[in-house]
Design a protein around this motif. Structure first.
Motif, PDB file in Angstrom:
ATOM      1  N   ILE A 191       0.958  -1.210  -0.028  1.00 48.12           N
ATOM      2  CA  ILE A 191       0.000  -0.029   0.013  1.00 48.12           C
ATOM      3  C   ILE A 191       0.969   1.199   0.095  1.00 48.12           C
ATOM      4  O   ILE A 191       1.763   1.170   0.516  1.00 48.12           O
ATOM      5  CB  ILE A 191      -1.007  -0.016   1.173  1.00 48.12           C
ATOM      6  N   ARG A 192       0.597   2.299  -0.809  1.00 50.93           N
ATOM      7  CA  ARG A 192       1.333   3.547  -0.620  1.00 50.93           C
ATOM      8  C   ARG A 192       0.229   4.637   0.058  1.00 50.93           C
ATOM      9  O   ARG A 192      -0.718   4.712   0.100  1.00 50.93           O
ATOM     10  CB  ARG A 192       1.471   3.927  -1.987  1.00 50.93           C
ATOM     11  N   LEU A 193       1.122   5.357   1.023  1.00 45.84           N
ATOM     12  CA  LEU A 193       0.454   6.268   1.837  1.00 45.84           C
ATOM     13  C   LEU A 193       1.142   7.733   1.458  1.00 45.84           C
ATOM     14  O   LEU A 193       2.464   7.629   1.499  1.00 45.84           O
ATOM     15  CB  LEU A 193       0.669   5.898   3.342  1.00 45.84           C
ATOM     16  N   PRO A 194       0.362   8.759   1.730  1.00 41.87           N
ATOM     17  CA  PRO A 194       1.124  10.074   1.581  1.00 41.87           C
ATOM     18  C   PRO A 194       1.974  10.317   2.634  1.00 41.87           C
ATOM     19  O   PRO A 194       1.744   9.753   3.864  1.00 41.87           O
ATOM     20  CB  PRO A 194      -0.160  11.150   1.558  1.00 41.87           C
ATOM     21  N   ALA A 195       3.132  10.873   2.471  1.00 40.40           N
ATOM     22  CA  ALA A 195       4.257  11.135   3.401  1.00 40.40           C
ATOM     23  C   ALA A 195       3.838  12.224   4.172  1.00 40.40           C
ATOM     24  O   ALA A 195       4.258  12.492   5.200  1.00 40.40           O
ATOM     25  CB  ALA A 195       5.422  11.142   2.754  1.00 40.40           C
ATOM     26  N   GLN A 196       2.893  12.956   3.842  1.00 37.88           N
ATOM     27  CA  GLN A 196       2.492  14.136   4.534  1.00 37.88           C
ATOM     28  C   GLN A 196       1.261  13.716   5.810  1.00 37.88           C
ATOM     29  O   GLN A 196       0.454  13.118   5.450  1.00 37.88           O
ATOM     30  CB  GLN A 196       1.601  15.429   3.627  1.00 37.88           C
ATOM     31  N   GLY A 197       1.567  14.370   6.891  1.00 37.60           N
ATOM     32  CA  GLY A 197       0.220  14.402   7.760  1.00 37.60           C
ATOM     33  C   GLY A 197       0.131  13.420   8.536  1.00 37.60           C
ATOM     34  O   GLY A 197      -0.949  12.960   8.793  1.00 37.60           O
ATOM     35  N   ASN A 198       1.123  12.303   8.669  1.00 37.50           N
ATOM     36  CA  ASN A 198       0.929  11.315   9.613  1.00 37.50           C
ATOM     37  C   ASN A 198      -0.238  10.134   9.266  1.00 37.50           C
ATOM     38  O   ASN A 198      -0.998  10.020  10.131  1.00 37.50           O
ATOM     39  CB  ASN A 198       1.079  11.642  10.971  1.00 37.50           C
ATOM     40  N   PRO A 199      -0.666   9.975   7.919  1.00 36.37           N
ATOM     41  CA  PRO A 199      -1.790   9.102   7.689  1.00 36.37           C
ATOM     42  C   PRO A 199      -1.711   7.801   8.593  1.00 36.37           C
ATOM     43  O   PRO A 199      -0.774   7.111   8.589  1.00 36.37           O
ATOM     44  CB  PRO A 199      -1.603   8.868   6.085  1.00 36.37           C
ATOM     45  N   CYS A 200      -2.752   7.422   9.032  1.00 34.19           N
ATOM     46  CA  CYS A 200      -3.070   6.271   9.655  1.00 34.19           C
ATOM     47  C   CYS A 200      -2.148   6.012  11.069  1.00 34.19           C
ATOM     48  O   CYS A 200      -1.938   5.018  11.230  1.00 34.19           O
ATOM     49  CB  CYS A 200      -2.910   4.925   8.926  1.00 34.19           C
ATOM     50  N   GLY A 201      -1.359   7.001  11.307  1.00 39.17           N
ATOM     51  CA  GLY A 201      -0.608   7.113  12.500  1.00 39.17           C
ATOM     52  C   GLY A 201       0.841   6.444  11.837  1.00 39.17           C
ATOM     53  O   GLY A 201       1.636   6.049  13.056  1.00 39.17           O
ATOM     54  N   VAL A 202       1.097   6.287  10.744  1.00 39.71           N
ATOM     55  CA  VAL A 202       2.280   5.558  10.336  1.00 39.71           C
ATOM     56  C   VAL A 202       3.572   6.196  10.689  1.00 39.71           C
ATOM     57  O   VAL A 202       4.616   5.363  11.030  1.00 39.71           O
ATOM     58  CB  VAL A 202       2.242   5.579   8.692  1.00 39.71           C
TER      59      VAL A 202
END
Ligand code: NAG
Ligand code: NAG
Ligand code: NAG
Ligand code: NAG
Length: 313
Positions: free
Chosen positions: A292-303
């Motif tokens: 899965i790819r998550l946006p690096a901005q804004g701490n998505p899903c608490g990553v």
């Protein structure tokens, strides 16, 4: 699996089998037949009626989510489509709440941040099956990639998650959840063996091989601001809220929720355009061939909330 059947039974009691099947069209029935065949699902007639309704509702949700053209994230059918979100969470989102030890060793950057990084060529997507062992897959993923990069583990040799599930019983809880950092600590103390010698079966067994030759020196906490640097050199474990990942198929996922860090995975890199690359343990049929790819901005899903590297001195 018991939890799953219990959910099904309760719903059957409250809704009634009869009512469920009346609302189904022939086409929907065929589509669900195809689904069960494709994913090898075998149900009793009563459970089948219930699962078929859950599947139909999910396909409606998927259609609604795919209609959002402002997002590149797309959703579709997979092995989880005939589970309700509650069943999905009970079976797969079993990571315990934060275990961040404030006295743990901190990761200290050893070099500059790369423009991008992608370690997926030294990893393999695995499948935890019906077992809440994400923590073991995340821990083993961090250790095996580290040891491969250090030339200690031959490439295309994989370490045993089952060994952690069966043998790491002090603080971790097998198929009922655990912590990836404690899994790395177990590997430090006892050593991991290979999955050839100790294959994955996806259920709790008696410990069969209690040591192994592959040992990291331990784990270090990666702060949110050091994730890019750490990933420039090796994959890192990350904890996420995966409640909204059930139907994910492709694209940059921007539909995160963040209530609890209920799943552990392995970040394997980042793209220049500001995207974290994340390897999951739900098989290659889920997401982008298991990723899965998550946006690096804004701490998505608490990553960026709780992350660890395995290290070797
Ligand atoms: C079910 O699968 C068959 C064979 O692959 C296909 O022809 C049919 O269109 C499918 N039906 C539905 C409703 O998806
Ligand atoms: C794997 O990827 C890394 C980083 O992109 C690269 O340096 C390395 O050559 C690749 N190895 C193989 C075997 O493709
Ligand atoms: C994790 O959660 C399970 C289920 O609630 C519990 O039995 C176990 O003791 C917890 N483990 C830790 C290390 O907190
Ligand atoms: C994640 O980290 C943020 C920022 O530190 C914090 O506000 C939030 O409570 C954390 N969430 C969870 C679920 O740990």
């Amino acid at each position: 699996m018991n939890k799953l059947l219990a959910f099904a039974a309760i719903t059957l009691l409250t809704v009634g089998i009869h009512q469920l099947s009346q609302t189904e069209s022939v086409d929907q029935r065929l589509q669900f037949e195809n689904y069960t065949t494709k994913y090898g699902k075998i149900y009793s007639p009563a459970e089948k009626a219930y699962r078929s309704k859950v599947y139909e509702d999910a396909m409606k949700q998927i259609q609604i989510q795919n209609a959002d053209l402002s997002s590149t994230a797309k959703f579709g059918e997979n092995q989880f489509t005939d589970l309700t979100p509650e069943e999905f969470a009970a079976l797969y989102l079993t990571r315990n709440q934060s275990n961040m030890n404030l006295n743990a060793e901190l990761y200290v950057p050893q070099g500059p941040v790369g423009a991008s990084a992608d370690w997926s060529n030294i990893t393999k997507v695995k499948d935890q099956g019906n077992c809440g062992s994400c923590w073991a897959f995340s821990a083993v993923g961090a250790v095996e990639t580290l040891l491969t990069l250090k030339g200690v583990l031959p490439s295309n040799t994989w370490l045993s998650e089952q060994q952690l599930v069966d043998c790491d019983r002090g603080t971790n809880n097998g198929c009922n959840g655990g912590f990836e950092n404690l899994g790395i600590s177990w590997a430090k103390k006892n050593g991991l063996t290979t999955s050839d010698k100790y294959p994955y079966v996806g259920k709790q067994q008696k410990c069969q091989i209690s040591t192994g030759q592959y040992k990291p020196s331990g784990y270090q906490v990666v702060s949110a601001s050091n994730m890019y640097t750490a990933l420039s050199y090796q994959p890192i474990t990350v904890a996420v809220d995966a409640s909204s990942w059930q139907y994910y198929k492709t694209g940059v996922f921007d539909k995160c929720t963040l209530k609890s860090l209920n799943h552990a995975v392995l970040a394997t890199g980042f793209q220049e355009d500001g995207v974290w690359i994340i390897k999951n343990s739900w098989g290659t049929g889920w997401g982008e061939k298991g990723y899965i790819r998550l946006p690096a901005q804004g701490n998505p899903c608490g990553v960026q909330n709780e992350s660890y590297v395995a290290y070797l001195e």
